[in-house]
Each structure stands twice: as C-alpha cells, then as structure tokens.
Design a protein around this motif. Structure first.
Motif, short mmCIF file in Angstrom:
data_model
loop_
_atom_site.label_atom_id
_atom_site.label_comp_id
_atom_site.label_asym_id
_atom_site.label_seq_id
_atom_site.Cartn_x
_atom_site.Cartn_y
_atom_site.Cartn_z
N THR A 85 0.86 -1.18 0.00
CA THR A 85 0.00 0.00 0.00
C THR A 85 0.89 1.22 0.00
OG1 THR A 85 -0.12 0.01 2.41
CG2 THR A 85 -1.87 -1.16 1.24
N GLY A 86 0.28 2.36 -0.22
CA GLY A 86 1.02 3.61 -0.24
C GLY A 86 1.61 3.92 1.11
N THR A 87 2.36 4.99 1.16
CA THR A 87 3.05 5.37 2.38
C THR A 87 3.09 6.89 2.51
OG1 THR A 87 5.03 4.92 3.70
CG2 THR A 87 5.36 5.35 1.36
N VAL A 88 3.86 7.36 3.48
CA VAL A 88 4.03 8.79 3.71
C VAL A 88 5.52 9.11 3.58
CG1 VAL A 88 3.75 10.67 5.36
CG2 VAL A 88 2.04 8.83 5.27
N ASP B 172 1.56 12.26 1.34
CA ASP B 172 0.87 11.12 1.93
C ASP B 172 0.01 10.43 0.88
OD1 ASP B 172 -0.82 9.36 3.31
OD2 ASP B 172 -1.37 10.82 4.86
N TYR B 173 0.44 9.24 0.50
CA TYR B 173 -0.39 8.42 -0.39
C TYR B 173 -0.73 7.10 0.29
CZ TYR B 173 3.93 6.06 -2.03
OH TYR B 173 5.10 5.36 -2.11
N SER B 174 -0.85 7.13 1.60
CA SER B 174 -1.13 5.93 2.40
C SER B 174 -2.54 5.40 2.20
CB SER B 174 -0.90 6.21 3.88
OG SER B 174 -1.80 7.21 4.36
N ARG B 175 -3.44 6.20 1.66
CA ARG B 175 -4.81 5.76 1.45
C ARG B 175 -4.99 5.01 0.12
NH1 ARG B 175 -4.78 10.34 4.37
NH2 ARG B 175 -6.30 10.60 6.01
N ALA C 244 -0.81 2.56 -5.47
CA ALA C 244 0.48 2.87 -4.84
C ALA C 244 1.62 2.44 -5.74
CB ALA C 244 0.57 2.19 -3.48
N HIS D 7 -3.92 11.80 -3.02
CA HIS D 7 -2.81 11.97 -2.09
C HIS D 7 -2.85 13.36 -1.47
CE1 HIS D 7 -1.16 12.71 -6.17
NE2 HIS D 7 -0.65 13.78 -5.58
#
Length: 149
Positions: A2-5, A107-110, A116, A87
């Motif tokens: 998944t995405g992260t920050v 932030d692309y954690s969502r 991602a 993001h």
C-alpha cells in the motif's frame, strides 16, 4: 503493498502563526515551492480553511492546472490539501523553543496496492522527497523574513 508517507522536517526561527500564515495563503505557495512545479494561483480564497478549494497552475514537463481541496485544518498546527488523485500534501507545525518544527509530507497511504505501485513506478515518492527537501528551506527563509517584518 500500500502507499506510504514521505516526510521531512526543519526548525524555523519563527512562531507557528507566521509559518501557518504562509501555508494558509495559496498565493504564497509558488514562493516556497522547491520542486519547481507550482507556477501560480489561478483561483481561490486569500486564506484557506477546511473545505476550501484553490486552483493552481503547475508544470511538470508540460503546463497543466490542478484543483486542490483543503482536507485538514487546525489553525497554527496542521494544514493539508488533496486533489482528484487523493494523495495529500500536509504541513504539521510544532512549537519548539521560540520557533517551529515544520514537517512536510506527501501522503499516499490511502491508496490501494495497485494505485500505490503506479505512483512508485512513476517515481513520485523520490521526486516528492526531493521537492520537500528543497521546499522546507524556502519556507524557513520566507517565514523568518516575515517574522523580522
């Protein structure tokens, strides 16, 4: 996956209110942008608030425009906006010894795993880390200059 920050911090010799005033004024975003992508404000309020929208002229290779929405807003503490892709660009301010620790994040954690991966394959985490690395000193200089009056 998944995405992260992606984030970095800097200490600014100015109070949070001075730093936040720059971040909450979309007309000043080109002044502090270290990525070279933010060109100018197209439309938006003089001062951002939660739910406010603002359009920006951008350039990554070719010129384009993007509309952002403020999704986090805590006066003198935190502001974040996002555009259609989801993001967030976030700035968190923490008072420290008469100044402010500013943490800027991409932030692309969502994002789900596929989205991602696309962001990562396009190289945006590394590009955005470099942009943050260049933006924070510009924000520091602007806020310290504004604080001196």
């Amino acid at each position: 996956m998944t995405g992260t920050v992606i984030s970095e911090s800097i200490v600014v010799d100015a109070p949070p209110s001075v730093v936040f005033a720059i971040l909450a004024d979309p007309r000043q975003h080109a002044r502090i942008d270290g990525s070279g992508t933010v060109q100018a404000l197209l439309e938006g309020p003089e001062r951002l608030s939660k739910g406010a929208t603002f359009g920006v002229r951008m350039r990554i290779g070719a010129p384009y425009t993007i509309k952002n929405t403020v999704v986090e807003f805590d006066e003198d503490r935190r502001i974040a906006w996002r555009h259609f892709a989801g993001h967030r660009w976030r700035y968190e301010l923490e008072p420290v010894g008469g100044g402010t620790r500013v943490t800027e994040s991409f932030d692309y954690s969502r994002y789900n795993a596929l989205a991602a991966k696309v962001i990562e394959l396009a190289g945006f985490p590394a590009k955005n880390r470099q942009g943050i690395h260049e933006t924070l000193p510009k924000l520091k200089a602007a806020a310290e200059s504004d604080a001196r009056g």
